[in-house]
Motif scaffolding. Structure first.
Motif, short mmCIF file in Angstrom:
data_model
loop_
_atom_site.label_atom_id
_atom_site.label_comp_id
_atom_site.label_asym_id
_atom_site.label_seq_id
_atom_site.Cartn_x
_atom_site.Cartn_y
_atom_site.Cartn_z
N GLY A 58 -8.77 -61.09 -4.17
CA GLY A 58 -9.30 -59.75 -4.38
C GLY A 58 -9.65 -59.07 -3.07
N GLU A 59 -10.85 -58.53 -3.00
CA GLU A 59 -11.29 -57.79 -1.81
C GLU A 59 -12.04 -58.68 -0.82
N GLU A 60 -12.13 -59.97 -1.10
CA GLU A 60 -12.81 -60.87 -0.16
C GLU A 60 -12.02 -60.97 1.14
N ASP A 61 -12.70 -61.38 2.20
CA ASP A 61 -12.02 -61.59 3.48
C ASP A 61 -10.99 -62.69 3.32
N PRO A 62 -9.85 -62.54 3.99
CA PRO A 62 -8.83 -63.58 3.92
C PRO A 62 -9.33 -64.89 4.52
N ARG A 63 -8.88 -65.98 3.94
CA ARG A 63 -9.16 -67.32 4.48
C ARG A 63 -7.86 -67.81 5.10
N ILE A 64 -7.95 -68.41 6.28
CA ILE A 64 -6.76 -68.74 7.05
C ILE A 64 -6.78 -70.20 7.48
N TYR A 65 -5.61 -70.81 7.45
CA TYR A 65 -5.40 -72.14 8.03
C TYR A 65 -4.08 -72.09 8.79
N VAL A 66 -4.11 -72.59 10.03
CA VAL A 66 -2.91 -72.69 10.85
C VAL A 66 -2.78 -74.13 11.30
#
Length: 183
Positions: free
Chosen positions: A62-70
């Motif tokens: 939704g409008e939550e901040d993106p969660r990232i894994y690299v």
């Protein structure tokens, strides 16, 4: 060569779409692209893989901040698509901190004939401190390794993936068939 796909979770299961990242310049652009794939604000995963050198997962709920894994920040930093994911926050830097250029110079305060004894007294170690901060992008994984925990991919599993990680993730989610249709 890279591969990028969007996996949007719907009430009917996962839907996949191939995506071009040529017009994406920032993480915000990428998050907006993901949100467009799910008008109902369901979970959307952006899976990016470059020549089996690194992969990234961006999760937008939704409008939550993106969660990232690299999987490998140093490898991703050499890619224009990886740079989109490697935000200052993800790398533990202050936003807008472009001190990397100065760090690369390895300045230790002795350029004008000054002594570095003062730094040694406080344990800073002069050039050791500069060398440590000069590596702006760490080798290895960065980000939220628990990004897929609630979807059935544990932190341990995510960190151990290599090769066709995007395929492994899709398989674990039960979305390999739909991913293969856009690959």
């Amino acid at each position: 060569m890279y591969f990028a796909a969007l996996l949007a979770r719907t009430e009917d299961g996962w839907e996949a779409s191939d995506t071009e990242l040529d017009d994406v310049e920032t993480l915000s652009d990428l998050a907006d692209l993901a949100r467009e794939a799910s008008p109902d604000e369901d979970t959307v995963l952006v899976l990016i893989e470059q020549e089996d050198a690194w992969f990234g997962v961006v999760r937008v709920d939704g409008e939550e901040d993106p969660r990232i894994y690299v999987s490998d920040a140093a490898a991703a930093a050499r890619s224009s698509y990886g740079e989109i994911l490697l935000t200052d926050e993800l790398l533990g830097r202050e936003p807008g901190d472009d001190g990397d250029d100065l760090d690369a110079l390895d300045l230790d305060g002795t350029e004008d004939g000054e002594s570095d004894d003062e730094e040694d007294e406080d344990g800073g170690g002069g050039s050791d401190a500069a060398a440590g901060s000069g590596e702006a992008v760490p080798h290895g994984p960065v980000g939220d390794a628990e990004v897929l925990d609630d979807l059935g991919v544990s932190e341990k599993e995510l960190r151990s993936m290599s090769g066709d990680a995007v395929g492994e993730i899709a398989e674990a989610l039960g979305a390999l068939d739909v991913l293969e249709t856009v690959r």
